[in-house]
Structure formats: C-alpha cells, structure tokens
Design a protein around this motif. Sequence first.
Motif, short mmCIF file in Angstrom:
data_model
loop_
_atom_site.label_atom_id
_atom_site.label_comp_id
_atom_site.label_asym_id
_atom_site.label_seq_id
_atom_site.Cartn_x
_atom_site.Cartn_y
_atom_site.Cartn_z
N ILE A 1 22.61 82.32 -23.46
CA ILE A 1 23.12 81.15 -22.79
C ILE A 1 22.08 80.80 -21.83
CG2 ILE A 1 25.00 80.13 -21.35
CD1 ILE A 1 26.92 82.11 -22.22
N LEU A 2 21.56 81.26 -20.99
CA LEU A 2 20.59 80.69 -20.18
C LEU A 2 19.19 80.64 -20.72
CD1 LEU A 2 21.21 82.95 -17.06
CD2 LEU A 2 22.16 80.48 -17.50
N LYS A 3 18.83 81.18 -21.69
CA LYS A 3 17.48 80.98 -22.33
C LYS A 3 17.18 79.45 -22.77
CE LYS A 3 16.66 82.95 -26.20
NZ LYS A 3 16.42 84.02 -27.24
N PRO A 4 18.03 78.95 -23.69
CA PRO A 4 17.66 77.95 -24.14
C PRO A 4 17.72 76.59 -23.42
CG PRO A 4 19.62 79.08 -25.38
CD PRO A 4 19.49 79.62 -23.92
N ILE A 5 18.18 76.59 -22.03
CA ILE A 5 18.19 75.67 -21.20
C ILE A 5 16.85 75.10 -20.78
CG2 ILE A 5 19.22 74.96 -18.84
CD1 ILE A 5 21.44 76.80 -19.29
N SER A 6 16.72 73.90 -20.89
CA SER A 6 15.36 73.26 -20.51
C SER A 6 15.06 73.78 -18.98
CB SER A 6 15.29 71.71 -20.83
OG SER A 6 14.08 71.18 -20.12
N PRO A 7 13.95 74.00 -18.66
CA PRO A 7 13.56 74.40 -17.22
C PRO A 7 13.98 73.11 -16.16
CG PRO A 7 12.00 75.30 -18.71
CD PRO A 7 12.73 74.38 -19.35
N LEU A 8 13.58 71.95 -16.96
CA LEU A 8 13.65 70.62 -16.05
C LEU A 8 15.23 70.38 -15.81
CD1 LEU A 8 10.81 68.51 -17.54
CD2 LEU A 8 10.83 69.74 -15.48
N ALA A 9 16.16 70.74 -16.63
CA ALA A 9 17.43 70.63 -16.49
C ALA A 9 17.91 71.17 -15.36
CB ALA A 9 18.48 70.98 -17.54
N TRP A 10 17.25 72.38 -14.77
CA TRP A 10 17.52 72.84 -13.44
C TRP A 10 17.06 72.18 -12.25
CZ3 TRP A 10 20.81 77.00 -13.47
CH2 TRP A 10 20.91 77.92 -14.54
N MET A 11 16.37 71.15 -12.40
CA MET A 11 15.58 70.53 -11.19
C MET A 11 16.57 69.86 -10.37
SD MET A 11 13.05 69.87 -9.40
CE MET A 11 11.52 70.23 -10.57
N PRO A 12 17.41 69.05 -11.15
CA PRO A 12 18.53 68.34 -10.05
C PRO A 12 19.37 69.55 -9.27
CG PRO A 12 18.80 67.50 -12.24
CD PRO A 12 17.76 68.63 -12.47
N ILE A 13 19.72 70.56 -9.87
CA ILE A 13 20.37 71.68 -9.25
C ILE A 13 19.56 72.06 -8.08
CG2 ILE A 13 21.83 73.82 -9.41
CD1 ILE A 13 22.36 72.86 -12.31
N ALA A 14 18.51 72.22 -8.54
CA ALA A 14 17.48 73.09 -7.34
C ALA A 14 17.12 72.00 -6.21
CB ALA A 14 15.98 73.33 -7.96
N LEU A 15 17.12 70.80 -6.46
CA LEU A 15 16.73 69.68 -5.29
C LEU A 15 18.11 69.56 -4.41
CD1 LEU A 15 14.69 66.92 -7.35
CD2 LEU A 15 13.82 68.24 -5.60
#
Length: 287
Positions: A137-151
């Motif tokens: 589930i987590l592997k195909p997610i684009s890394p940049l999609a995590w950026m808003p959550i990280a910020l």
Amino acid sequence: MKKHFRLRAALLSLVMLVLLVAIWQVATQPRQPAAAAAPVDAEYAALMGQPVGNSGASKKTNGFPTPAQFAEVAARQLSDPFYDRGPNDKGIGIQLAHSLVRVAGGYLLAMLVAVPLGFLIGTSPLIYKALDPFIQILKPISPLAWMPIALYTIKDSSISAIFVIFICSVWPMLINTAFGVAGTRKDWLNVASTLEVGPLRKAFRVILPAAAPTIITGMRIAMGIAWLVIVAAEMLVGGTGIGYFVWNEWNNLSLSNVIFAVLVIGIVGMALDMMFATLQKKVTYAE
C-alpha cells in the motif's frame, strides 16, 4: 581488447556531444523578429525578454542561450560557487551542499530502518506475510504526496524534505534486502547450522556476504530516487537547495543558469551512481 572497446565508446560519446552542441548552436542562432506577432506570442516573447514586433531591437537578444552564452554563465558560476549575497542569491556550491545534506540525512535514516527490517523479513516468512500488505500500500505512493502531511506535522521545510527522502529511499532498500536475504543458498545455511554457528555470526558471516550485491543494488536505486525527489521537493518548499536554485533562476528568467543547474544535477547524480556501482563491484563475487 577491452581498452580498445572503451576508447571507441569514448570517441563515439565525444562525436555525439559535438553533434548536440552543433544542433544547439544552429537552433539558437540570432534571428530577425517577426514584424507582427500574435498576442499570445508577443506576451510569451516579452516574458522571455525577447523583442516584440518593432520594439527597436533588430535581433533576438536573450531567451534560450547559445552554447557560448551558456559557457560564459557556467564559467561565472564556477569561478565563485560559494558566494552568499542574501536569501535569494547564493552560489551553486552552497545550494548543492544543502541538497546533499538533506539527501544524506534522509538516506541514512532509511538505511538504518530498511536494512535491519529487510533482514528480519527475509529470514521470517511469517513477518513477511504480516508486513506485505503495508508495504504494497505504501510503496506506490509518490514521495511528494507526503510533503503536505510532513509540512503540517513537522512544521519545518528542511526536515520535511529529509522525511520525503527517507520515505522514497526506504522501499528499494527494504525490498532488495529482504529479497537478497531470502535468496541465500540453503546449502550455505545448512553448513552453518551443522557447524553450530550462532545466529548473529551466521547473519554477518554467511547471510550478509551472500545478500550484499542485492542490498547494494537496492541502495543504488534508492540513491537515484532520492536525488531525483530532492530537486522537486526543494522547488515546493523553497529556501535553499539545488531545486530551489532552478526555480528561482526560472523566476528570474535566467535560462542559462537553469540549464547550468540541470547539468550540475545530472553530473552529481552520475557521480553518486558511480560510487555505488564501484561498491557493488567490490562486494559481487563470481561463483
């Protein structure tokens, strides 16, 4: 024979480079502007700093640079790569250093997580079955999609960029480590069991040397992805870094600096890949 082959390949690469520069030169030759331009074309020309219609300029003055103009900009950037004249005016060396530090931080964190966990998954079919749904589930997610959550959660752009590097680097290393460990030859493990080798010693003296080429392959892939992602991440978060340098120079309408930065990104990426390729050759054995 091998040396002769390498020489021929190098000569062919040189011919290709000369051909590309020649095409570049022909494509960017100064030309007379059209007497009248469509509104969209005129707006684009004005944005790129090119003369529009009868603006008084007889030839294209800037825009996409010629090879000579690019060489001039590259020489100027390399003559003082570490200058610092404020937040939006730093040398290419400083920007590159910021990017490399972020990549190193996220990459090392990913390695500390992925390699031990990959060992565990590779040696335990039960843990592999339990973790496989999460990985898929987590592997195909684009890394940049995590950026808003990280910020939102971290509230720091640099640390958020490091987190993005971590999340994109962990999967290739994890999967390749698990694959390499699971693929260790059974007869080697049987010999170790016959000799009553302890689990820790078996891991370092039998499994790790056997899985090392596959693990390094995963690390090599992860580094390529990390260097690719950091440029896009820095374009989003701004501040410092080679990605921010590219975006800032585009906003300044300096295509020469943009092309120079793109070339630097490619050269650094090639150097990082060559480093891992050399390491991979050292740990690869011939059966």
